[in-house]
Scaffold this motif. Structure first.
Motif, PDB file in Angstrom:
ATOM      1  N   ASP A 134     -10.068  14.183  38.910  1.00 44.17           N
ATOM      2  CA  ASP A 134     -11.419  13.651  39.084  1.00 44.17           C
ATOM      3  C   ASP A 134     -12.081  14.257  40.315  1.00 44.17           C
ATOM      4  N   TYR A 135     -11.317  14.390  41.394  1.00 41.87           N
ATOM      5  CA  TYR A 135     -11.837  14.998  42.627  1.00 41.87           C
ATOM      6  C   TYR A 135     -12.286  16.440  42.368  1.00 41.87           C
ATOM      7  N   LEU A 136     -11.462  17.206  41.661  1.00 45.53           N
ATOM      8  CA  LEU A 136     -11.785  18.601  41.392  1.00 45.53           C
ATOM      9  C   LEU A 136     -13.051  18.714  40.546  1.00 45.53           C
ATOM     10  N   LYS A 137     -13.179  17.844  39.554  1.00 42.92           N
ATOM     11  CA  LYS A 137     -14.360  17.883  38.691  1.00 42.92           C
ATOM     12  C   LYS A 137     -15.618  17.487  39.464  1.00 42.92           C
ATOM     13  N   LYS A 138     -15.504  16.484  40.328  1.00 39.59           N
ATOM     14  CA  LYS A 138     -16.676  16.020  41.082  1.00 39.59           C
ATOM     15  C   LYS A 138     -17.162  17.060  42.080  1.00 39.59           C
ATOM     16  N   ARG A 139     -16.244  17.900  42.585  1.00 43.15           N
ATOM     17  CA  ARG A 139     -16.693  18.935  43.505  1.00 43.15           C
ATOM     18  C   ARG A 139     -17.200  20.170  42.756  1.00 43.15           C
ATOM     19  N   GLY A 140     -17.178  20.089  41.416  1.00 39.46           N
ATOM     20  CA  GLY A 140     -17.732  21.161  40.602  1.00 39.46           C
ATOM     21  C   GLY A 140     -16.800  22.321  40.358  1.00 39.46           C
ATOM     22  N   MET A 141     -15.518  22.101  40.558  1.00 33.21           N
ATOM     23  CA  MET A 141     -14.575  23.190  40.353  1.00 33.21           C
ATOM     24  C   MET A 141     -14.411  23.496  38.866  1.00 33.21           C
ATOM     25  N   ARG A 142     -14.312  24.774  38.552  1.00 35.44           N
ATOM     26  CA  ARG A 142     -14.049  25.207  37.176  1.00 35.44           C
ATOM     27  C   ARG A 142     -12.545  25.145  36.949  1.00 35.44           C
ATOM     28  N   LEU A 143     -12.129  24.394  35.925  1.00 35.35           N
ATOM     29  CA  LEU A 143     -10.717  24.200  35.644  1.00 35.35           C
ATOM     30  C   LEU A 143     -10.343  24.909  34.349  1.00 35.35           C
ATOM     31  N   ILE A 144      -9.348  25.771  34.425  1.00 28.03           N
ATOM     32  CA  ILE A 144      -8.812  26.461  33.253  1.00 28.03           C
ATOM     33  C   ILE A 144      -7.551  25.717  32.845  1.00 28.03           C
ATOM     34  N   ASP A 145      -7.590  25.053  31.697  1.00 25.71           N
ATOM     35  CA  ASP A 145      -6.449  24.254  31.254  1.00 25.71           C
ATOM     36  C   ASP A 145      -5.322  25.139  30.732  1.00 25.71           C
ATOM     37  N   LEU A 146      -4.109  24.839  31.156  1.00 23.51           N
ATOM     38  CA  LEU A 146      -2.936  25.556  30.673  1.00 23.51           C
ATOM     39  C   LEU A 146      -2.625  25.100  29.256  1.00 23.51           C
ATOM     40  N   PRO A 147      -2.624  26.007  28.289  1.00 25.44           N
ATOM     41  CA  PRO A 147      -2.316  25.608  26.907  1.00 25.44           C
ATOM     42  C   PRO A 147      -0.869  25.130  26.797  1.00 25.44           C
ATOM     43  N   PRO A 148      -0.581  24.242  25.855  1.00 27.77           N
ATOM     44  CA  PRO A 148       0.774  23.705  25.720  1.00 27.77           C
ATOM     45  C   PRO A 148       1.830  24.749  25.377  1.00 27.77           C
ATOM     46  N   GLU A 149       1.414  25.872  24.797  1.00 26.92           N
ATOM     47  CA  GLU A 149       2.399  26.903  24.446  1.00 26.92           C
ATOM     48  C   GLU A 149       2.842  27.734  25.654  1.00 26.92           C
ATOM     49  N   ASP A 150       2.161  27.568  26.788  1.00 27.92           N
ATOM     50  CA  ASP A 150       2.536  28.304  27.996  1.00 27.92           C
ATOM     51  C   ASP A 150       3.402  27.434  28.897  1.00 27.92           C
ATOM     52  N   ASN A 151       4.388  28.052  29.554  1.00 27.18           N
ATOM     53  CA  ASN A 151       5.190  27.303  30.519  1.00 27.18           C
ATOM     54  C   ASN A 151       4.624  27.494  31.923  1.00 27.18           C
ATOM     55  N   ALA A 152       5.304  26.928  32.897  1.00 23.64           N
ATOM     56  CA  ALA A 152       4.792  26.935  34.263  1.00 23.64           C
ATOM     57  C   ALA A 152       4.655  28.336  34.843  1.00 23.64           C
ATOM     58  N   TYR A 153       5.406  29.300  34.320  1.00 21.52           N
ATOM     59  CA  TYR A 153       5.323  30.649  34.867  1.00 21.52           C
ATOM     60  C   TYR A 153       3.995  31.319  34.541  1.00 21.52           C
ATOM     61  N   SER A 154       3.309  30.889  33.502  1.00 20.88           N
ATOM     62  CA  SER A 154       1.979  31.420  33.219  1.00 20.88           C
ATOM     63  C   SER A 154       1.013  31.025  34.318  1.00 20.88           C
ATOM     64  N   LEU A 155       1.200  29.841  34.845  1.00 18.31           N
ATOM     65  CA  LEU A 155       0.346  29.333  35.910  1.00 18.31           C
ATOM     66  C   LEU A 155       0.803  29.855  37.271  1.00 18.31           C
ATOM     67  N   ASN A 156       2.058  30.233  37.392  1.00 21.03           N
ATOM     68  CA  ASN A 156       2.672  30.644  38.658  1.00 21.03           C
ATOM     69  C   ASN A 156       2.281  32.078  38.991  1.00 21.03           C
ATOM     70  N   CYS A 157       1.012  32.277  39.338  1.00 20.00           N
ATOM     71  CA  CYS A 157       0.467  33.603  39.582  1.00 20.00           C
ATOM     72  C   CYS A 157       0.003  33.716  41.034  1.00 20.00           C
ATOM     73  N   LEU A 158      -0.563  34.859  41.386  1.00 23.62           N
ATOM     74  CA  LEU A 158      -0.968  35.104  42.770  1.00 23.62           C
ATOM     75  C   LEU A 158      -2.318  35.797  42.807  1.00 23.62           C
ATOM     76  N   ALA A 159      -3.285  35.187  43.497  1.00 23.22           N
ATOM     77  CA  ALA A 159      -4.586  35.830  43.696  1.00 23.22           C
ATOM     78  C   ALA A 159      -4.459  36.847  44.826  1.00 23.22           C
ATOM     79  N   VAL A 160      -4.911  38.079  44.569  1.00 23.76           N
ATOM     80  CA  VAL A 160      -4.912  39.105  45.610  1.00 23.76           C
ATOM     81  C   VAL A 160      -6.306  39.287  46.205  1.00 23.76           C
ATOM     82  N   SER A 161      -7.291  38.749  45.543  1.00 20.58           N
ATOM     83  CA  SER A 161      -8.664  38.684  46.032  1.00 20.58           C
ATOM     84  C   SER A 161      -9.391  37.706  45.120  1.00 20.58           C
ATOM     85  N   PRO A 162     -10.602  37.279  45.469  1.00 20.08           N
ATOM     86  CA  PRO A 162     -11.281  36.301  44.622  1.00 20.08           C
ATOM     87  C   PRO A 162     -11.441  36.786  43.178  1.00 20.08           C
ATOM     88  N   GLY A 163     -10.895  36.023  42.235  1.00 21.46           N
ATOM     89  CA  GLY A 163     -11.038  36.361  40.829  1.00 21.46           C
ATOM     90  C   GLY A 163     -10.171  37.505  40.356  1.00 21.46           C
TER      91      GLY A 163
END
Length: 337
Positions: free
Chosen positions: A258-287
Protein backbone atom coordinates in the motif's frame (compact mmCIF):
# COMPACT_ATOMS: atom_id res chain seq x y z
CA UNK A 1 47.70 41.74 13.04
CA UNK A 2 48.21 43.44 16.41
CA UNK A 3 46.79 42.23 19.68
CA UNK A 4 44.88 44.34 22.19
CA UNK A 5 46.64 45.59 25.34
CA UNK A 6 44.30 43.38 27.44
CA UNK A 7 45.52 40.24 25.61
CA UNK A 8 48.87 38.77 26.46
CA UNK A 9 51.30 37.63 23.78
CA UNK A 10 50.59 34.02 24.78
CA UNK A 11 46.82 34.49 24.51
CA UNK A 12 47.20 36.19 21.15
CA UNK A 13 49.32 33.35 19.74
CA UNK A 14 46.91 30.78 21.14
CA UNK A 15 43.92 32.49 19.55
CA UNK A 16 45.74 32.76 16.22
CA UNK A 17 46.68 29.07 16.36
CA UNK A 18 43.08 27.98 16.85
CA UNK A 19 41.87 30.41 14.20
CA UNK A 20 44.28 28.96 11.65
CA UNK A 21 43.93 25.32 12.70
CA UNK A 22 40.31 25.32 13.79
CA UNK A 23 38.11 22.20 13.78
CA UNK A 24 36.34 21.85 10.40
CA UNK A 25 33.30 19.57 10.76
CA UNK A 26 31.83 20.77 7.45
CA UNK A 27 31.60 19.56 4.74
CA UNK A 28 30.22 16.34 6.20
CA UNK A 29 32.09 13.02 5.97
CA UNK A 30 29.85 11.69 3.18
CA UNK A 31 30.03 14.74 0.90
CA UNK A 32 31.69 13.81 -2.45
CA UNK A 33 34.47 16.40 -2.32
CA UNK A 34 35.37 15.43 1.24
CA UNK A 35 35.34 11.74 0.35
CA UNK A 36 37.55 12.29 -2.68
CA UNK A 37 40.09 14.30 -0.70
CA UNK A 38 40.29 11.87 2.22
CA UNK A 39 39.28 8.47 0.78
CA UNK A 40 40.25 8.82 -2.87
CA UNK A 41 36.71 8.69 -4.29
CA UNK A 42 33.08 8.97 -3.17
CA UNK A 43 31.96 5.75 -1.45
CA UNK A 44 28.57 4.39 -0.53
CA UNK A 45 25.12 4.38 -2.07
CA UNK A 46 22.04 6.55 -1.74
CA UNK A 47 19.90 4.30 -3.93
CA UNK A 48 19.85 0.79 -5.37
CA UNK A 49 19.71 2.00 -8.98
CA UNK A 50 22.28 4.80 -9.37
CA UNK A 51 25.10 4.03 -11.77
CA UNK A 52 27.17 1.31 -10.14
CA UNK A 53 30.83 2.23 -9.75
CA UNK A 54 32.28 -0.37 -7.37
CA UNK A 55 31.18 -3.75 -6.09
CA UNK A 56 32.51 -6.40 -3.69
CA UNK A 57 32.53 -10.02 -4.91
CA UNK A 58 34.14 -13.37 -4.17
CA UNK A 59 34.94 -15.92 -6.89
CA UNK A 60 34.02 -19.43 -5.66
CA UNK A 61 37.09 -21.43 -4.69
CA UNK A 62 38.50 -24.21 -2.58
CA UNK A 63 36.20 -23.36 0.34
CA UNK A 64 33.69 -25.65 -1.43
CA UNK A 65 35.96 -28.62 -0.71
CA UNK A 66 34.23 -28.89 2.67
CA UNK A 67 31.14 -30.29 0.91
CA UNK A 68 30.86 -34.06 0.95
CA UNK A 69 28.28 -36.45 -0.43
CA UNK A 70 26.37 -36.59 2.87
CA UNK A 71 22.61 -36.26 2.25
CA UNK A 72 20.77 -33.88 4.58
CA UNK A 73 16.97 -34.20 4.07
CA UNK A 74 16.30 -31.14 6.24
CA UNK A 75 17.74 -28.86 3.54
CA UNK A 76 16.92 -31.03 0.54
CA UNK A 77 20.59 -31.35 -0.26
CA UNK A 78 23.75 -32.18 1.60
CA UNK A 79 25.19 -31.23 4.95
CA UNK A 80 26.78 -32.12 8.26
CA UNK A 81 25.46 -30.12 11.24
CA UNK A 82 28.36 -31.22 13.44
CA UNK A 83 30.96 -30.05 10.95
CA UNK A 84 28.88 -26.90 10.36
CA UNK A 85 28.13 -26.86 6.63
CA UNK A 86 25.24 -27.47 4.26
CA UNK A 87 24.59 -27.31 0.53
CA UNK A 88 20.99 -26.93 -0.60
CA UNK A 89 21.55 -27.93 -4.23
CA UNK A 90 20.06 -31.21 -5.40
CA UNK A 91 23.39 -32.07 -7.01
CA UNK A 92 26.90 -31.72 -5.64
CA UNK A 93 28.51 -28.40 -6.60
CA UNK A 94 30.43 -28.09 -9.84
CA UNK A 95 33.22 -25.64 -9.01
CA UNK A 96 34.30 -25.17 -12.61
CA UNK A 97 30.73 -24.36 -13.69
CA UNK A 98 30.28 -22.00 -10.73
CA UNK A 99 33.49 -20.15 -11.57
CA UNK A 100 32.44 -19.88 -15.21
CA UNK A 101 29.06 -18.42 -14.22
CA UNK A 102 30.75 -16.00 -11.82
CA UNK A 103 33.17 -14.95 -14.57
CA UNK A 104 30.22 -14.26 -16.89
CA UNK A 105 28.74 -11.93 -14.30
CA UNK A 106 32.00 -10.12 -13.61
CA UNK A 107 32.54 -9.69 -17.36
CA UNK A 108 29.07 -8.14 -17.69
CA UNK A 109 29.81 -5.79 -14.79
CA UNK A 110 33.18 -4.71 -16.17
CA UNK A 111 31.55 -4.06 -19.54
CA UNK A 112 29.32 -1.58 -17.69
CA UNK A 113 32.37 0.18 -16.24
CA UNK A 114 32.06 -1.30 -12.75
CA UNK A 115 35.24 -1.78 -10.68
CA UNK A 116 35.26 -5.12 -8.90
CA UNK A 117 36.91 -5.50 -5.53
CA UNK A 118 37.45 -9.12 -4.53
CA UNK A 119 37.27 -10.82 -1.18
CA UNK A 120 40.44 -12.88 -1.18
CA UNK A 121 40.62 -16.30 0.41
CA UNK A 122 37.32 -17.28 2.04
CA UNK A 123 37.03 -17.81 5.77
CA UNK A 124 37.97 -21.44 6.59
CA UNK A 125 35.11 -23.76 5.69
CA UNK A 126 32.73 -20.93 4.83
CA UNK A 127 31.35 -22.19 1.54
CA UNK A 128 28.85 -19.32 1.18
CA UNK A 129 31.49 -16.58 0.99
CA UNK A 130 30.43 -16.01 -2.64
CA UNK A 131 27.20 -14.40 -1.40
CA UNK A 132 28.87 -11.12 -0.46
CA UNK A 133 25.62 -9.17 -0.44
CA UNK A 134 24.85 -10.48 3.02
CA UNK A 135 28.19 -9.35 4.47
CA UNK A 136 28.02 -5.61 3.87
CA UNK A 137 25.62 -2.79 3.08
CA UNK A 138 26.72 0.55 1.67
CA UNK A 139 25.11 3.82 2.71
CA UNK A 140 26.18 7.42 2.21
CA UNK A 141 29.89 7.65 2.86
CA UNK A 142 30.89 4.01 3.22
CA UNK A 143 30.03 0.52 4.35
CA UNK A 144 28.50 -1.25 7.33
CA UNK A 145 29.83 -4.75 7.93
CA UNK A 146 26.94 -6.96 8.93
CA UNK A 147 26.89 -9.97 11.25
CA UNK A 148 25.78 -13.32 9.88
CA UNK A 149 22.79 -14.82 11.63
CA UNK A 150 23.54 -18.46 11.00
CA UNK A 151 26.48 -20.18 12.62
CA UNK A 152 27.47 -21.87 9.34
CA UNK A 153 28.20 -18.40 7.91
CA UNK A 154 29.71 -16.73 10.95
CA UNK A 155 33.29 -15.80 10.15
CA UNK A 156 32.71 -14.47 6.63
CA UNK A 157 32.91 -10.98 8.12
CA UNK A 158 36.70 -10.97 8.63
CA UNK A 159 37.75 -11.52 4.97
CA UNK A 160 35.19 -8.86 4.00
CA UNK A 161 36.68 -6.35 6.43
CA UNK A 162 40.13 -7.02 4.99
CA UNK A 163 38.83 -6.57 1.44
CA UNK A 164 37.17 -3.26 2.28
CA UNK A 165 40.35 -1.99 3.92
CA UNK A 166 42.38 -3.00 0.86
CA UNK A 167 39.90 -1.20 -1.41
CA UNK A 168 40.12 1.93 0.75
CA UNK A 169 36.38 1.93 1.47
CA UNK A 170 35.46 3.59 4.78
CA UNK A 171 33.97 1.17 7.31
CA UNK A 172 31.28 3.12 9.14
CA UNK A 173 30.51 0.39 11.65
CA UNK A 174 30.01 -3.29 12.34
CA UNK A 175 26.84 -4.95 13.60
CA UNK A 176 27.83 -6.20 17.03
CA UNK A 177 26.57 -7.47 20.39
CA UNK A 178 23.62 -9.82 20.01
CA UNK A 179 22.58 -8.13 16.76
CA UNK A 180 22.41 -10.04 13.49
CA UNK A 181 21.74 -8.49 10.11
CA UNK A 182 22.28 -9.82 6.60
CA UNK A 183 22.45 -7.55 3.56
CA UNK A 184 19.95 -9.60 1.55
CA UNK A 185 17.40 -8.23 3.98
CA UNK A 186 18.07 -4.59 3.04
CA UNK A 187 17.18 -2.25 0.17
CA UNK A 188 17.38 1.47 -0.53
CA UNK A 189 14.19 2.88 -2.07
CA UNK A 190 15.59 6.39 -2.51
CA UNK A 191 18.09 8.71 -0.83
CA UNK A 192 15.83 9.19 2.19
CA UNK A 193 14.11 5.81 2.53
CA UNK A 194 15.32 2.26 3.10
CA UNK A 195 13.53 -0.98 3.88
CA UNK A 196 14.68 -4.08 5.74
CA UNK A 197 13.46 -7.47 6.82
CA UNK A 198 12.65 -8.25 10.41
CA UNK A 199 13.38 -11.96 10.47
CA UNK A 200 15.61 -14.70 11.80
CA UNK A 201 18.44 -13.17 9.73
CA UNK A 202 17.77 -9.55 10.75
CA UNK A 203 16.77 -9.43 14.41
CA UNK A 204 15.52 -6.41 16.33
CA UNK A 205 18.94 -5.60 17.79
CA UNK A 206 20.66 -5.78 14.41
CA UNK A 207 17.93 -3.69 12.79
CA UNK A 208 18.20 -1.07 15.55
CA UNK A 209 21.95 -0.76 14.98
CA UNK A 210 21.57 -0.35 11.21
CA UNK A 211 18.77 2.14 11.78
CA UNK A 212 21.06 4.29 13.92
CA UNK A 213 23.61 4.51 11.10
CA UNK A 214 20.89 5.37 8.60
CA UNK A 215 19.43 8.03 10.87
CA UNK A 216 22.81 9.77 10.98
CA UNK A 217 22.67 10.31 7.20
CA UNK A 218 18.99 11.27 7.09
CA UNK A 219 17.53 7.94 5.96
CA UNK A 220 14.28 6.52 7.38
CA UNK A 221 14.07 2.73 7.73
CA UNK A 222 10.85 0.81 7.03
CA UNK A 223 10.76 -2.58 8.79
CA UNK A 224 9.02 -5.55 7.20
CA UNK A 225 8.08 -8.52 9.40
CA UNK A 226 8.78 -11.46 7.10
CA UNK A 227 6.48 -14.49 6.98
CA UNK A 228 7.61 -17.79 8.46
CA UNK A 229 11.26 -18.59 7.79
CA UNK A 230 11.64 -16.17 4.90
CA UNK A 231 14.92 -14.50 5.83
CA UNK A 232 15.61 -11.80 3.21
CA UNK A 233 13.65 -9.39 1.02
CA UNK A 234 15.66 -9.73 -2.19
CA UNK A 235 13.40 -12.57 -3.25
CA UNK A 236 10.30 -10.39 -2.96
CA UNK A 237 11.31 -6.75 -3.60
CA UNK A 238 13.88 -5.38 -6.02
CA UNK A 239 14.43 -1.82 -7.22
CA UNK A 240 15.18 -1.72 -10.98
CA UNK A 241 14.66 1.97 -11.76
CA UNK A 242 13.78 5.19 -10.01
CA UNK A 243 10.30 4.51 -8.55
CA UNK A 244 10.10 1.09 -10.28
CA UNK A 245 10.42 -2.29 -8.57
CA UNK A 246 9.82 -5.96 -9.29
CA UNK A 247 7.75 -7.43 -6.46
CA UNK A 248 6.38 -10.74 -5.28
CA UNK A 249 3.26 -9.42 -3.59
CA UNK A 250 2.52 -12.79 -1.98
CA UNK A 251 5.57 -12.40 0.25
CA UNK A 252 5.25 -8.74 1.24
CA UNK A 253 3.12 -7.23 4.03
CA UNK A 254 0.06 -5.40 2.75
CA UNK A 255 1.04 -2.14 4.47
CA UNK A 256 4.25 -2.03 2.44
CA UNK A 257 2.49 -2.74 -0.86
CA UNK A 258 0.00 0.00 0.00
CA UNK A 259 2.87 2.37 0.84
CA UNK A 260 4.55 1.71 -2.51
CA UNK A 261 1.33 2.30 -4.44
CA UNK A 262 0.53 5.52 -2.55
CA UNK A 263 3.95 6.96 -3.37
CA UNK A 264 3.23 6.23 -7.03
CA UNK A 265 5.80 3.52 -7.52
CA UNK A 266 5.45 1.34 -10.61
CA UNK A 267 5.28 -2.30 -9.51
CA UNK A 268 6.16 -5.17 -11.84
CA UNK A 269 4.49 -8.30 -10.46
CA UNK A 270 6.52 -11.50 -10.47
CA UNK A 271 4.54 -14.13 -12.40
CA UNK A 272 3.88 -17.39 -10.53
CA UNK A 273 5.94 -19.39 -13.03
CA UNK A 274 9.09 -17.47 -12.02
CA UNK A 275 11.09 -18.26 -8.90
CA UNK A 276 12.94 -15.83 -6.67
CA UNK A 277 16.02 -15.85 -8.89
CA UNK A 278 14.10 -14.00 -11.61
CA UNK A 279 13.63 -11.18 -9.14
CA UNK A 280 17.18 -11.52 -7.72
CA UNK A 281 18.77 -9.12 -10.21
CA UNK A 282 21.09 -6.11 -10.06
CA UNK A 283 20.58 -2.59 -11.39
CA UNK A 284 23.79 -1.17 -12.87
CA UNK A 285 22.15 2.16 -13.69
CA UNK A 286 18.57 3.48 -13.66
CA UNK A 287 16.42 1.14 -15.75
CA UNK A 288 19.32 -1.13 -16.73
CA UNK A 289 19.66 -4.46 -14.92
CA UNK A 290 21.64 -7.68 -15.02
CA UNK A 291 19.20 -10.57 -14.73
CA UNK A 292 19.52 -14.32 -15.04
CA UNK A 293 18.81 -15.59 -18.54
CA UNK A 294 15.98 -18.00 -17.74
CA UNK A 295 13.18 -15.60 -16.79
CA UNK A 296 9.75 -16.49 -18.12
CA UNK A 297 8.40 -14.85 -21.30
CA UNK A 298 5.67 -13.20 -19.24
CA UNK A 299 8.15 -11.52 -16.88
CA UNK A 300 10.35 -10.53 -19.83
CA UNK A 301 7.32 -8.82 -21.43
CA UNK A 302 6.43 -6.98 -18.22
CA UNK A 303 9.99 -5.77 -17.70
CA UNK A 304 10.25 -4.63 -21.31
CA UNK A 305 6.90 -2.82 -21.10
CA UNK A 306 8.25 -0.90 -18.09
CA UNK A 307 11.16 0.32 -20.20
CA UNK A 308 13.77 -1.74 -18.38
CA UNK A 309 16.83 -2.89 -20.33
CA UNK A 310 17.99 -6.39 -19.38
CA UNK A 311 21.52 -7.76 -19.63
CA UNK A 312 21.05 -11.55 -19.43
CA UNK A 313 23.60 -13.77 -17.68
CA UNK A 314 23.43 -17.55 -17.35
CA UNK A 315 23.82 -18.15 -13.61
CA UNK A 316 22.26 -21.50 -12.76
CA UNK A 317 25.47 -23.01 -11.37
CA UNK A 318 25.71 -20.33 -8.67
CA UNK A 319 21.98 -20.28 -7.98
CA UNK A 320 22.10 -23.99 -7.18
CA UNK A 321 23.85 -23.04 -3.94
CA UNK A 322 21.01 -20.81 -2.74
CA UNK A 323 21.72 -17.31 -4.05
CA UNK A 324 21.50 -15.34 -7.28
CA UNK A 325 23.01 -12.34 -9.04
CA UNK A 326 21.90 -9.90 -6.36
CA UNK A 327 23.21 -12.15 -3.59
CA UNK A 328 26.71 -12.36 -5.08
CA UNK A 329 27.19 -8.62 -5.57
CA UNK A 330 27.65 -6.08 -2.78
CA UNK A 331 27.64 -2.51 -4.17
CA UNK A 332 30.20 -0.22 -2.54
CA UNK A 333 29.73 2.92 -4.64
CA UNK A 334 26.95 4.29 -6.83
CA UNK A 335 26.37 7.68 -8.41
CA UNK A 336 23.77 9.76 -6.64
CA UNK A 337 20.27 9.93 -8.05
Amino acid sequence: MSHTPAMSEHEFRENEFFRIFASVPEPAFHEPDEQTQVWGQPWGCNSDVGRLRAVLMHRPGRELDVIKNVPMPEVGGYGDPEEGWYWIGKDMPDLEAMQLAHDRLTAALMAEGVKIHYVGEAAPGRLNQVYTRDNVIAVKGGAIITRMARKVRRGEELPVMRALAKAGCPILGTVHGAGVFEGGGFALIDDKTAVCALSIACNEEGVAQVESYLRSVGVTLIKLPMPGYRIHIDGSFMMVDVETAIVNTNELPYFFIDYLKKRGMRLIDLPPEDNAYSLNCLAVSPGRVIMHSTVSPRLAERVDAAGITVIPVEYDAIESGGGGIHCTTAPLARDSI
